[in-house]
Design a protein around this motif. Structure first.
Motif, PDB file in Angstrom:
ATOM      1  N   GLN A  26      10.016   2.149  -4.155  1.00 37.73           N
ATOM      2  CA  GLN A  26      10.502   1.454  -2.953  1.00 37.73           C
ATOM      3  C   GLN A  26      11.305   0.241  -3.398  1.00 37.73           C
ATOM      4  O   GLN A  26      10.998  -0.391  -4.414  1.00 37.73           O
ATOM      5  CB  GLN A  26       9.322   1.029  -2.067  1.00 37.73           C
TER       6      GLN A  26
ATOM      7  N   TYR B 111      11.410  -4.002   1.395  1.00 42.18           N
ATOM      8  CA  TYR B 111      10.021  -4.169   1.812  1.00 42.18           C
ATOM      9  C   TYR B 111       9.877  -4.683   3.242  1.00 42.18           C
ATOM     10  O   TYR B 111      10.786  -5.322   3.787  1.00 42.18           O
ATOM     11  CB  TYR B 111       9.307  -5.107   0.840  1.00 42.18           C
ATOM     12  N   THR B 112       8.709  -4.388   3.808  1.00 38.58           N
ATOM     13  CA  THR B 112       8.372  -4.866   5.145  1.00 38.58           C
ATOM     14  C   THR B 112       8.374  -6.393   5.170  1.00 38.58           C
ATOM     15  O   THR B 112       7.853  -7.034   4.257  1.00 38.58           O
ATOM     16  CB  THR B 112       6.976  -4.348   5.554  1.00 38.58           C
ATOM     17  N   LYS B 113       8.946  -6.945   6.198  1.00 36.93           N
ATOM     18  CA  LYS B 113       9.040  -8.404   6.320  1.00 36.93           C
ATOM     19  C   LYS B 113       7.650  -9.033   6.319  1.00 36.93           C
ATOM     20  O   LYS B 113       6.722  -8.545   6.964  1.00 36.93           O
ATOM     21  CB  LYS B 113       9.777  -8.764   7.605  1.00 36.93           C
TER      22      LYS B 113
ATOM     23  N   LYS C 299      -1.220  -7.660   0.090  1.00 38.26           N
ATOM     24  CA  LYS C 299      -0.494  -6.393   0.189  1.00 38.26           C
ATOM     25  C   LYS C 299      -0.612  -5.676  -1.145  1.00 38.26           C
ATOM     26  O   LYS C 299      -0.473  -6.285  -2.203  1.00 38.26           O
ATOM     27  CB  LYS C 299       0.979  -6.636   0.520  1.00 38.26           C
TER      28      LYS C 299
ATOM     29  N   LYS D 213       5.570   0.601  -4.354  1.00 39.12           N
ATOM     30  CA  LYS D 213       5.653   1.100  -2.990  1.00 39.12           C
ATOM     31  C   LYS D 213       4.490   0.551  -2.175  1.00 39.12           C
ATOM     32  O   LYS D 213       3.336   0.607  -2.604  1.00 39.12           O
ATOM     33  CB  LYS D 213       5.610   2.630  -2.972  1.00 39.12           C
ATOM     34  N   GLU D 214       4.793   0.004  -1.002  1.00 40.81           N
ATOM     35  CA  GLU D 214       3.747  -0.510  -0.117  1.00 40.81           C
ATOM     36  C   GLU D 214       2.799   0.627   0.249  1.00 40.81           C
ATOM     37  O   GLU D 214       3.235   1.726   0.601  1.00 40.81           O
ATOM     38  CB  GLU D 214       4.373  -1.087   1.156  1.00 40.81           C
TER      39      GLU D 214
ATOM     40  N   THR E 100      -1.296  -5.754  10.842  1.00 42.42           N
ATOM     41  CA  THR E 100      -0.033  -6.220  10.258  1.00 42.42           C
ATOM     42  C   THR E 100       0.326  -5.411   9.013  1.00 42.42           C
ATOM     43  O   THR E 100       0.704  -5.970   7.988  1.00 42.42           O
ATOM     44  CB  THR E 100      -0.124  -7.715   9.894  1.00 42.42           C
ATOM     45  N   PHE E 101       0.160  -4.084   9.080  1.00 42.15           N
ATOM     46  CA  PHE E 101       0.445  -3.238   7.911  1.00 42.15           C
ATOM     47  C   PHE E 101       1.843  -3.535   7.361  1.00 42.15           C
ATOM     48  O   PHE E 101       2.791  -3.689   8.129  1.00 42.15           O
ATOM     49  CB  PHE E 101       0.345  -1.763   8.299  1.00 42.15           C
ATOM     50  N   PRO E 102       1.976  -3.593   6.045  1.00 41.40           N
ATOM     51  CA  PRO E 102       0.998  -3.316   4.985  1.00 41.40           C
ATOM     52  C   PRO E 102       0.208  -4.542   4.530  1.00 41.40           C
ATOM     53  O   PRO E 102      -0.375  -4.534   3.449  1.00 41.40           O
ATOM     54  CB  PRO E 102       1.902  -2.818   3.857  1.00 41.40           C
ATOM     55  N   TYR E 103       0.209  -5.577   5.356  1.00 42.84           N
ATOM     56  CA  TYR E 103      -0.495  -6.823   5.010  1.00 42.84           C
ATOM     57  C   TYR E 103      -1.895  -6.803   5.627  1.00 42.84           C
ATOM     58  O   TYR E 103      -2.067  -6.515   6.812  1.00 42.84           O
ATOM     59  CB  TYR E 103       0.303  -8.028   5.511  1.00 42.84           C
TER      60      TYR E 103
END
Length: 445
Positions: A35, A38-40, A392, A398-399, A409-412
């Motif tokens: 990846q 990434y997700t914010k 995370k 990769k998350e 709050t995926f991936p957190y």
């Protein structure tokens, strides 16, 4: 040990581009991040700590070619005039492979060094604070030299982008209880040698007709009368040896060139049919899945043996939250370290067991979980205004999610909840964060 960094300006990219087209390498697949975007991060949170586990980089062979059964059978047959023309070609390729590898055994290759340097650079880019000059980084390795070489390459990647302005390094050069637990546990070694996983593997080998495949493959190199004198077990070992040699070739591209050779000079792929490679790769993956991964029981000894490392991840994260002794903890181990750790963490795609071994490769793929330079990163985030931390997980960058634990709050994930989830897992094994892990390894069931 004190290390002196040597910085080399690479005039060319040594990554073996032709290897990208090679298939069926399984756990010897060359590394690439899974990846890039990434997700914010949730508003107000900033990365403050990195907990990292990596497999050593792409490597040379760990055993002398001349000590393999394949070498012995080929040279004995040659003396007895039992090799056909194809067998003579194989003999020549093995001689060249021996020439290339003998002085590099157990070391990472030049491609492995580049893999780790690139991962280090990307780790720095994710959060320069992890490696800032006013910080201290703890680096742990096993007693094997290739893990130390991998750590050095990772740090060299960071030093290159920071122009040698980076954190102080504290070394732990033999963290075997946390990183080489699979060799320290007698019950696990017994499981590996004679455990019930063998029946599942044998079932798959029978379904894939390994014996017939090995017989046909073996016969392509030897005169018919000579081939009849070799038993099926040795033909299977011969085939497995050659598959192992085939799968290492992409990793040692530069070493081949350094010997004045080309990849065509040791083109072991030419000896295999594609369908043979597919079957041998699947069986090799199954072996890893059963002995190092979730196997037929994701609470089995092959997973729980990683409990010391799970406790260490929690302890080092807790230590950062309390006193911040290190801005990051970097560990370098082996495939046998990373596969069970991914499983005990319950990471998606790496922790699902199956009772039907014929379906395992729908759930677990070595090339995605334990390629060369595989890694698990746990990044910790802090919001200065809010109480608490988020974490995370990245698997090969990769998350990924934690199977059995939800988050809004995926991936957190809230660290408090992640910590409680893993403490419960440790408690089910009769452990806490202060348990004697050496004793645990000696009595694990």
């Amino acid at each position: 040990m004190k290390y002196i960094f040597t910085f080399i300006l690479l005039g060319c990219n040594l990554i073996y581009t032709a290897a990208q087209s090679q298939q069926y390498l399984g756990s010897k697949t060359l590394y690439k991040p899974l990846q890039e975007i990434y997700t914010k991060v949730p508003a107000g949170y900033k990365p403050v700590f990195l907990n990292h586990l990596g497999r050593h980089g792409a490597r040379n062979l760990t055993k002398d070619v001349a000590r393999s059964l394949a070498w012995s059978l080929v040279f004995k047959a040659d003396s007895a005039k039992g090799l056909n023309q194809r067998g003579q070609q194989l003999k020549a390729a093995l001689v060249l492979l021996q020439k290339v590898e003998l002085k590099h055994l157990e070391s990472i290759s030049e491609i492995g060094k580049q893999e780790l340097m690139a991962i280090g650079e990307r780790a720095y880019q994710k959060a320069p604070l992890f490696f800032a000059q006013n910080q201290t980084v703890l680096v742990s390795t096993t007693s094997k030299e290739r893990t130390k070489q991998s750590a050095m390459a990772f740090l060299e990647g960071i030093s290159t982008v920071t122009q040698q302005k980076m954190a102080s390094i504290k070394w732990n050069e033999k963290d075997d209880i946390n990183l080489r637990f699979f060799d320290l546990s007698k019950p696990y070694l017994s499981f590996k040698a004679t455990g019930p996983w063998h029946s599942s593997y044998d079932q798959l080998a029978k379904a894939l007709k390994l014996e017939a495949l090995s017989n046909c493959f073996f016969n392509t190199f030897f005169q018919a009368d000579y081939a009849k004198r070799i038993n099926s077990k040795d033909k299977i070992r011969f085939t497995d040896d050659l598959y192992g040699f085939y799968s290492i070739i992409p990793a040692i591209h530069q070493e081949i060139l350094d010997n004045g050779l080309s990849d065509k000079d040791i083109d072991l792929k030419a000896f295999f049919k594609s369908e043979y490679l597919a079957i041998l790769c699947e069986l090799n993956d199954a072996d890893n899945f059963l002995k190092k991964g979730p196997g037929t029981n994701n609470n089995g000894i092959q997973v729980n043996v990683a409990a010391p490392l799970l406790a260490d991840f929690i302890n080092t994260t807790d230590a950062f939250l309390k006193a911040k002794p290190y801005s990051s903890v970097l560990r370098f181990g082996h495939a046998e370290t990373l596969a069970p750790f991914a499983a005990i963490l319950n990471l998606n795609g790496a922790s699902t067991a199956t009772k039907d071994i014929r379906t395992f490769n729908r759930l677990w793929k070595a090339q995605n979980i334990i390629p060369f330079s595989a890694n698990i990163q746990m990044l910790v985030y802090k919001n200065p205004v809010k109480d608490g931390y988020l974490v995370k997980f990245l698997l090969n960058e990769k998350e990924t999610g934690i199977r059995g634990l939800n988050t809004k709050t995926f991936p957190y994930y809230p660290y408090k909840e992640v910590r409680a989830f893993y403490l419960k897992k440790l408690k089910s094994l009769g452990l806490d964060l202060n348990s004697n892990m050496e004793e645990f390894l000696n009595h694990i069931k």
